[in-house]
Design a protein around this motif. Structure first.
Motif, PDB file in Angstrom:
ATOM      1  N   VAL A   1       6.086   9.126   3.675  1.00 17.94           N
ATOM      2  CA  VAL A   1       5.756   7.773   3.219  1.00 17.94           C
ATOM      3  C   VAL A   1       7.018   6.924   3.123  1.00 17.94           C
ATOM      4  O   VAL A   1       7.024   5.746   3.514  1.00 17.94           O
TER       5      VAL A   1
ATOM      6  N   GLY B   1       2.491   7.687  -6.000  1.00 18.18           N
ATOM      7  CA  GLY B   1       1.324   8.520  -6.329  1.00 18.18           C
ATOM      8  C   GLY B   1       1.527   9.973  -5.939  1.00 18.18           C
ATOM      9  O   GLY B   1       1.156  10.863  -6.702  1.00 18.18           O
ATOM     10  N   ILE B   2       2.140  10.214  -4.765  1.00 21.28           N
ATOM     11  CA  ILE B   2       2.251  11.598  -4.294  1.00 21.28           C
ATOM     12  C   ILE B   2       3.061  12.474  -5.249  1.00 21.28           C
ATOM     13  O   ILE B   2       2.572  13.517  -5.678  1.00 21.28           O
TER      14      ILE B   2
ATOM     15  N   MET C   1       0.825  -1.206   0.000  1.00 20.07           N
ATOM     16  CA  MET C   1       0.000   0.000   0.000  1.00 20.07           C
ATOM     17  C   MET C   1       0.866   1.266   0.000  1.00 20.07           C
ATOM     18  O   MET C   1       0.623   2.197  -0.777  1.00 20.07           O
ATOM     19  N   GLU C   2       1.917   1.258   0.878  1.00 20.45           N
ATOM     20  CA  GLU C   2       2.778   2.443   0.953  1.00 20.45           C
ATOM     21  C   GLU C   2       3.326   2.802  -0.419  1.00 20.45           C
ATOM     22  O   GLU C   2       3.469   3.976  -0.753  1.00 20.45           O
TER      23      GLU C   2
ATOM     24  N   TRP D   1       7.964   5.768   6.523  1.00 23.02           N
ATOM     25  CA  TRP D   1       7.022   4.726   6.953  1.00 23.02           C
ATOM     26  C   TRP D   1       7.400   3.385   6.318  1.00 23.02           C
ATOM     27  O   TRP D   1       7.487   2.338   6.969  1.00 23.02           O
TER      28      TRP D   1
ATOM     29  N   PHE E   1       2.134   2.647  -3.336  1.00 18.61           N
ATOM     30  CA  PHE E   1       1.279   3.432  -4.232  1.00 18.61           C
ATOM     31  C   PHE E   1       1.249   4.898  -3.799  1.00 18.61           C
ATOM     32  O   PHE E   1       1.204   5.798  -4.630  1.00 18.61           O
ATOM     33  N   TRP E   2       1.301   5.092  -2.472  1.00 16.90           N
ATOM     34  CA  TRP E   2       1.406   6.468  -1.981  1.00 16.90           C
ATOM     35  C   TRP E   2       2.732   7.073  -2.404  1.00 16.90           C
ATOM     36  O   TRP E   2       2.796   8.212  -2.859  1.00 16.90           O
ATOM     37  N   LEU E   3       3.778   6.257  -2.247  1.00 16.57           N
ATOM     38  CA  LEU E   3       5.122   6.746  -2.535  1.00 16.57           C
ATOM     39  C   LEU E   3       5.233   7.238  -3.978  1.00 16.57           C
ATOM     40  O   LEU E   3       5.842   8.266  -4.250  1.00 16.57           O
TER      41      LEU E   3
ATOM     42  N   LEU F   1       5.489  15.070   2.113  1.00 19.66           N
ATOM     43  CA  LEU F   1       4.607  13.894   2.170  1.00 19.66           C
ATOM     44  C   LEU F   1       5.336  12.656   1.639  1.00 19.66           C
ATOM     45  O   LEU F   1       5.257  11.578   2.230  1.00 19.66           O
ATOM     46  N   THR F   2       6.053  12.836   0.524  1.00 15.91           N
ATOM     47  CA  THR F   2       6.808  11.704  -0.033  1.00 15.91           C
ATOM     48  C   THR F   2       7.815  11.191   0.990  1.00 15.91           C
ATOM     49  O   THR F   2       7.960   9.981   1.178  1.00 15.91           O
TER      50      THR F   2
ATOM     51  N   THR G   1       1.050  12.908  -8.580  1.00 19.87           N
ATOM     52  CA  THR G   1      -0.065  13.825  -8.393  1.00 19.87           C
ATOM     53  C   THR G   1       0.479  15.247  -8.262  1.00 19.87           C
ATOM     54  O   THR G   1      -0.089  16.195  -8.826  1.00 19.87           O
TER      55      THR G   1
END
Lengths: 220, 483
Positions: free
Chosen positions: B40, B8-9, B1-2, B43, B4-6, B36-37, B12
């Motif tokens: 993530v 995606g941010i 999951m992380e 994390w 996709f954030w990594l 934010l990147t 985007t």
């Protein structure tokens, strides 16, 4: 039996690719170069489609369609308009004169066939014999990039090199996985787009597309 | 999951900043996306350290200690660079070197560039790795020519064409890799997955793989800036805006070397010989020596530090080429140190050149008198990159050289000579810039130097004391690279 028949067409198209590569080396006009690039793309798309049909590798159809759309229609059209808008279609002499370039080209072809020999012997594809031609196309495109001093011919050389690589992938392995091919196509598309912007920037700054203007940065 | 954030941010962020345009707070949004990147990435790191390597998204992404370390480093330097570029680019705009449209392009491309590098680091597919590397280049071509000066256009064109040709060679290498893999793993999407390839690496055809490695090394090596294919690097670093020089030097070169290392692990398995390592040692040593002697002849400060990047990347490549637990550990440590120190130096140099209105070293004088913080930042950064103890660069260089003495004694004189020459020329040139006499006025604004001192403090800390969990993490990564 049909396989050999198809194979002969593929071999013919491969020979055509090589011939077009040489024609590009000798072409002085930019519009002529764009047309040759479109023909090279067409030969590539057709041979990919035939390989796809005769071997039943369906993902190659997508690659063929992508080549047709991008390298036969979109990019040549774009370059054609760029050349018209920038009015750069004059005959230009390459850095090394053309007969010499052709002779160097022949040496490169021999080298390419030697390089391809051990690899194609290991390959299990029916099209392995064309691998030498593919490498030769890459090297000839490279040679074209070296001998040209104008921006658009250099870019066409770069794209023609990509054509050669694509052909190498098809003949040695029936093409790369589809995701990778899509990614490569996307990159090439973005590259052409970036270069379009770039060519205008060069033109704005120097009033010419001659890359001889771009030889100032050197270590003293 | 992380993951996709990594990815995606930043992506985007790229789209958002392109749409948001040149409103007043675009630089802050750029920094926010980078923060934010980084969050993530942190994390993700915590999870990897706790749970070990993992595969995400049907095997499309693979994260182990080696790449998660680079992911954190990339996200961290990207964030501090975004902080630095906030005031820096505003001043450039006030000086009239940039306008609003170009700043929009800058912010958008910056995020996409970071996203592409993170994709290159986390993907499990050697083909996608290639695609992401190319995307990272394309995102920075227009950034190098951001000032639209003749010299910057030339630098960007050279960057594009040379790296384009280089990366085309790497594509051929990838095709050859697929060719070898397809025989064992069957055709289709999975044959280029690194984890699959790693599982069957001993069965891969050695002749094809050695040829593939040559192409991959030369191809990605162009991007690492290895001699003799380095000529794009000083130009792109000198002519692009300083934040771009900082991320090119601190991050892109590492990512390219990461691609080489992933290939090396496979080739070593297939060949069972030292071929890949020897090639890397050769290219690395050549880069170190050549760059050290070229530093002496530079007159432009950013160009000089660009050559110093070539030297350090050469040293890291050499250390990875030696292989073995200690050398890999040292190379990873040096990668971290070089990224942190070099980006800090570029931040300080950026303000110094802004103040002098010139990049020529003869025009920059007496920083310590007019702007002591910039002067100290530059001096400490230089001292750190030259490998003076107690900074961390000393620790990693010491490890590399002692390993070289032990395993490849013939290379040690070259390394020591090159480091000595580089020390003498860089120190000799920076000293008058910092301590000389000047008539230039003070900078009329507050420079953004927090990132410089944060980076240098980290380098100093790692030089004095490496926290045990960090050392463990490096050791795990070094073991993965084998050799």
């Amino acid at each position: 039996m049909t396989l050999t028949y198809h194979l002969q067409i593929v071999n013919l198209l491969a020979a055509l690719l090589l011939l077009i590569s040489f024609a590009m080396l000798s072409q002085r006009r930019v519009v002529g170069l764009v047309a040759l690039f479109a023909w090279q793309g067409a030969a590539l798309a057709l041979s990919t489609a035939i390989i796809a049909w005769s071997t039943g590798q369906h993902h190659l159809y997508y690659s063929a369609a992508l080549t047709l759309a991008l390298k036969v229609i979109a990019m040549p059209w774009y370059f054609y308009h760029l050349v018209k808008r920038l009015n750069v279609n004059r005959a230009v002499e390459p850095m090394i004169n053309i007969p010499t370039t052709m002779l160097i080209g022949i040496v490169l072809v021999i080298f390419a066939f030697n390089l391809a020999l051990p690899i194609s012997e290991m390959s299990g594809t029916v099209t392995r014999s064309t691998l030498g031609i593919a490498i030769a196309c890459v090297l000839l495109a490279f040679l074209m990039m070296i001998t040209r001093t104008k921006a658009i011919p250099q870019v066409i050389g770069f794209l023609s090199m990509e054509n050669g690589l694509f052909f190498a992938a098809t003949s040695a392995t029936y093409g790369m996985p589809l995701v990778v091919e899509l990614g490569v196509a996307l990159d090439v598309l973005v590259a052409v787009f970036v270069l379009g912007i770039f060519i205008f920037q060069i033109r704005e700054t120097f009033d010419s597309l001659d890359l001889k203007n771009l030889e100032k940065l050197k270590d003293k | 999951m992380e993951i996709f954030w990594l990815l995606g941010i930043p992506l985007t962020g790229g789209v958002f900043l392109a749409l948001w345009g040149c409103r007043r707070n675009a630089p802050e949004i750029n920094a926010l996306f980078s923060l934010l990147t980084l969050a993530v990435a942190a994390w993700l790191t915590v999870r990897i350290v706790a749970e070990g390597p993992m595969m995400v998204g049907n095997g499309w992404f693979f994260i182990d200690s080696f790449n998660v370390f680079l992911v954190t480093l990339t996200a961290f330097v990207a964030f501090t660079t975004a902080l630095f570029s906030r005031p820096y680019m505003r001043i450039e705009e006030e000086h009239g070197r940039l306008n609003a449209t170009r700043l929009r392009l800058y912010h958008s491309s910056y995020q996409i560039f970071i996203g592409a590098m993170l994709l290159a680091l986390t993907t499990n597919n050697m083909g996608i790795l290639w695609v992401a590397m190319e995307a990272a280049t394309l995102a920075t071509v227009l950034l190098v020519s951001l000032y639209r000066t003749p010299a910057s256009l030339e630098a960007a064109w050279k960057y594009f064409i040379l790296c384009g040709v280089g990366i085309a060679l790497a594509l051929f290498g990838t095709i050859l890799l697929y060719f070898a893999a397809e025989k064992i793993l069957g055709s289709g999407g999975t044959a280029l997955l690194w984890t699959h390839l790693n599982g069957v690496k001993t069965e891969l055809e050695p002749t094809v793989l050695s040829l593939a490695f040559v192409f991959l090394l030369v191809g990605y090596g162009t991007k690492v800036g290895l001699a003799p294919l380095h000529s794009w690097l000083p130009d792109a670093h000198a002519e692009g805006p300083t934040p771009v020089s900082a991320v090119l030097s601190g991050l892109l070169l590492n990512v390219a070397l990461y691609a080489v290392m992933r290939s090396k692990v496979l080739v070593d398995g297939a060949l069972g010989t030292e071929m890949a390592g020897n090639l890397m040692m050769g290219f690395g040593l050549l880069s170190v020596v050549l760059a050290a002697f070229l530093i002496k002849r530079q007159t432009d400060v950013k160009r000089m530090f660009a050559y110093s990047s070539i030297e350090h990347m050469g040293l890291i490549t050499f250390a990875f080429g030696m292989g073995g637990a200690v050398a890999n550990f040292a190379a990873l440590l040096h990668m971290t140190m070089h990224s942190l120190t070099k980006s800090a130096i570029f931040f300080a140099v950026g303000h110094a050149t802004q103040k002098a209105g010139s990049q020529l070293m003869s025009d920059i004088r007496g920083l310590i008198k007019t702007n002591p913080t910039i002067g100290w930042g530059m001096m400490l950064g230089t001292v750190a990159i030259l490998g003076v103890p107690p900074f961390g660069v000393f620790a990693s260089e010491f490890l590399i050289i002692t390993t070289a003495m032990h395993e490849h004694p013939w290379a040690t004189p070259f390394l020591l000579l090159a480091l000595g020459v580089a020390f003498a020329s860089i120190f000799g040139k920076v000293q008058p810039m910092v301590f000389g006499e000047t008539e230039l006025p003070r900078l009329p604004y507050q420079p953004a130097l927090t990132p410089v001192f944060v980076h240098l403090a980290l380098v100093l800390m790692l030089g004095l004391f490496i926290p045990p969990y960090l050392a463990d993490w490096y050791r795990q990564a070094a073991a993965l690279l084998g050799g």
